[in-house]
Each structure stands twice: as structure tokens, then as C-alpha cells.
Design an enzyme around this catalytic site. Structure first.
Site, PDB file in Angstrom:
ATOM      1  CE  LYS A  87      11.023   6.492  38.791  1.00 36.82           C
ATOM      2  NZ  LYS A  87      11.301   7.425  39.901  1.00 36.82           N
ATOM      3  NE  ARG A 111       6.124   4.853  42.930  1.00 38.65           N
ATOM      4  CZ  ARG A 111       6.060   5.852  42.035  1.00 38.65           C
ATOM      5  NH1 ARG A 111       5.774   5.615  40.792  1.00 38.65           N
ATOM      6  NH2 ARG A 111       6.302   7.078  42.417  1.00 38.65           N
ATOM      7  NE  ARG A 147       8.112  16.428  39.945  1.00 36.12           N
ATOM      8  CZ  ARG A 147       8.291  15.131  40.149  1.00 36.12           C
ATOM      9  NH1 ARG A 147       8.849  14.386  39.215  1.00 36.12           N
ATOM     10  NH2 ARG A 147       7.953  14.566  41.286  1.00 36.12           N
ATOM     11  NE  ARG A 167       3.766  14.909  40.438  1.00 35.89           N
ATOM     12  CZ  ARG A 167       4.491  13.812  40.260  1.00 35.89           C
ATOM     13  NH1 ARG A 167       5.180  13.665  39.142  1.00 35.89           N
ATOM     14  NH2 ARG A 167       4.544  12.878  41.177  1.00 35.89           N
ATOM     15  NE  ARG A 191       5.870  11.813  45.189  1.00 33.43           N
ATOM     16  CZ  ARG A 191       6.333  12.744  44.375  1.00 33.43           C
ATOM     17  NH1 ARG A 191       6.249  14.011  44.688  1.00 33.43           N
ATOM     18  NH2 ARG A 191       6.882  12.403  43.245  1.00 33.43           N
TER      19      ARG A 191
HETATM   20  P1  AMP Z   1       4.978   9.348  39.945  1.00 29.15           P
HETATM   21  O1  AMP Z   1       4.487  10.273  38.884  1.00 29.15           O
HETATM   22  O2  AMP Z   1       5.631   8.118  39.388  1.00 29.15           O
HETATM   23  O3  AMP Z   1       5.825  10.037  40.964  1.00 29.15           O
HETATM   24  O4  AMP Z   1       3.674   8.818  40.725  1.00 29.15           O
HETATM   25  C1  AMP Z   1       2.823   9.704  41.397  1.00 29.15           C
HETATM   26  C2  AMP Z   1       1.989   8.948  42.419  1.00 29.15           C
HETATM   27  O5  AMP Z   1       1.177   7.978  41.756  1.00 29.15           O
HETATM   28  C3  AMP Z   1       2.774   8.152  43.457  1.00 29.15           C
HETATM   29  O6  AMP Z   1       3.222   8.929  44.552  1.00 29.15           O
HETATM   30  C4  AMP Z   1       1.734   7.116  43.873  1.00 29.15           C
HETATM   31  O7  AMP Z   1       0.752   7.681  44.706  1.00 29.15           O
HETATM   32  C5  AMP Z   1       1.069   6.804  42.541  1.00 29.15           C
HETATM   33  N1  AMP Z   1       1.764   5.708  41.820  1.00 29.15           N
HETATM   34  C6  AMP Z   1       2.341   5.787  40.596  1.00 29.15           C
HETATM   35  N2  AMP Z   1       2.857   4.613  40.238  1.00 29.15           N
HETATM   36  C7  AMP Z   1       2.614   3.754  41.265  1.00 29.15           C
HETATM   37  C8  AMP Z   1       2.905   2.387  41.510  1.00 29.15           C
HETATM   38  N3  AMP Z   1       3.561   1.643  40.614  1.00 29.15           N
HETATM   39  N4  AMP Z   1       2.510   1.848  42.689  1.00 29.15           N
HETATM   40  C9  AMP Z   1       1.822   2.574  43.591  1.00 29.15           C
HETATM   41  N5  AMP Z   1       1.524   3.870  43.439  1.00 29.15           N
HETATM   42  C10 AMP Z   1       1.903   4.467  42.283  1.00 29.15           C
END
Ligand code: AMP
Length: 187
Positions: free
Chosen positions: A13, A88, A127, A133, A144
Site C-alpha cells: 500500500k 483499519r 523490510r 521497524r 499485526r
Molecule cells: P503501518 O505503518 O500502516 O503498518 O502502521 C504501523 C502501526 O501503526 C500499526 O501496527 C498500528 O499500531 C498503528 N496504526 C497505523 N494506522 C492505524 C489505524 N488506522 N488504526 C489503528 N492503528 C494504526
């Protein structure tokens, strides 16, 4: 134009969203990036989100909707945004729809990036070596994926029942996938 990118962690994404944002001249709005930045800067939101993110769980809808509201209020978001990893949960789907409606807008395109589990695990492991990360370590990745299946996968049906969702087989060449996305959006 508002475009929603859906799919599991590691589905691409972020990569496809960045290409799309550049092509359409729209900002890419990634809650994950904004939250990581908030954690780094030690803001109140960052302090609340840090441990939850590192464990691989979802940050509360209340925090996320606050972030979404702030982003959509920015002048650069007036012509639309690319939502990357934002919706989400069903509560977020409701909340984002309500905010867009307030602005006289709607989600114009919903794209679902479909990637098999094995490929996701391989991509995240790769990654991890590059970005380092904390939530890409195996225990957090398992959490996750669990959060994705329990809380985010139902969002796909939520959008399906309200209109068209484009399913994209997101394995293979980045450029070929970008061309598929371009074909769907029409530019
Ligand atoms: P991502 O970079 O999109 O994988 O997001 C990393 C982390 O940020 C996720 O595992 C969640 O802990 C938090 N996070 C990001 N976006 C959301 C969202 N829309 N709702 C809840 N948690 C989020």
C-alpha cells in the site's frame, strides 16, 4: 479525488500509494507514518501510541480519528487524499465516511491489495532488515496479522456492501501493479 488503499501489512500500500500520490498530485495520508513521527517527536499522541504500536496492536479509534480530522482539515487535503492504512476498523470506516460527507466528498475508489500470507511474511522480513521497524519483529508481526484478520479484514466487506471494491493481485513487478492501479483509476 479520495482513494482508499486496503490490504494486509506488507501488501505494498505504501509503495503503490506513493506512486499514485505523485501521479495524481494528491497527498498520501499514512497514519502509520504520522504515528511513527509522533512517537519520534514524543508528542502526546506519540506517547499514547508507542507501546501499542511496538506490540503490533491497533491504536485506538479515538486517537486515529483525531489524526484523520486534523489531516483532512489541512489545505493540501482539499482536493482529496490517498488513504494508506487508515481505515483499519469498522468504527474508522464509519468515522472517515462521516468526515468526508461533512466535506461534501466520498471515497471515490477503494482498492484492495491482495497478497498471500507467505509472501507477506517474506516481504516484512526483508523490510525489517532495511527499515529496522520495531513492529517488524516476528512476535509483533504475528500480532499485526491477527489484528488485521480480526479488525481490518471486515472493513473490506463493509466497503463491498456499499459499492465497488477493486481487487488487485499485488504480487510481482511494482510497475505492472502500478499500471493495473492506473487502469482502475483512469489516470
Ligand atoms: P503501518 O505503518 O500502516 O503498518 O502502521 C504501523 C502501526 O501503526 C500499526 O501496527 C498500528 O499500531 C498503528 N496504526 C497505523 N494506522 C492505524 C489505524 N488506522 N488504526 C489503528 N492503528 C494504526
Amino acid at each position: 479525488m479520495d482513494i482508499l488503499l486496503l490490504g494486509p501489512p506488507g501488501a505494498g500500500k505504501g509503495t503503490q500509494g506513493a506512486l499514485l500520490a505523485e501521479r495524481l498530485g494528491l497527498p498520501k495520508f499514512a497514519t502509520g507514518d504520522l504515528l511513527r513521527d509522533a512517537v519520534k517527536r514524543g508528542t502526546p499522541v506519540g506517547l499514547r501510541a508507542k507501546a501499542v504500536m511496538e506490540a503490533g496492536q491497533l491504536v485506538s479509534d479515538e486517537i486515529i480519528m483525531g489524526v484523520v480530522r486534523d489531516e483532512l482539515a489541512k489545505p493540501e487535503a482539499r482536493n482529496g487524499v490517498i488513504f494508506d492504512g487508515v481505515v483499519r476498523t469498522i468504527a474508522q470506516a464509519d468515522g472517515v465516511t462521516a468526515l468526508l460527507t461533512e466535506l461534501g466528498r466520498k471515497m471515490d475508489h477503494v482498492l484492495f491489495f491482495d497478497v498471500p500470507d507467505q509472501e507477506i511474511l517474506a516481504r516484512i522480513e526483508k523490510r525489517r532488515g532495511i527499515e529496522g521497524r520495531a513492529d517488524d519483529d516476528p512476535a509483533a508481526v504475528a500480532t499485526r496479522l491477527q489484528a488485521y484478520r480480526a479488525q481490518t479484514a471486515p472493513v473490506l466487506d463493509w466497503y463491498r456492501s456499499r459499492g465497488q471494491v477493486h481487487l488487485i493481485q499485488a504480487v510481482g513487478d511494482v510497475k505492472a501493479i502500478a499500471a493495473t492501479v492506473q487502469g482502475i483509476i483512469g489516470r
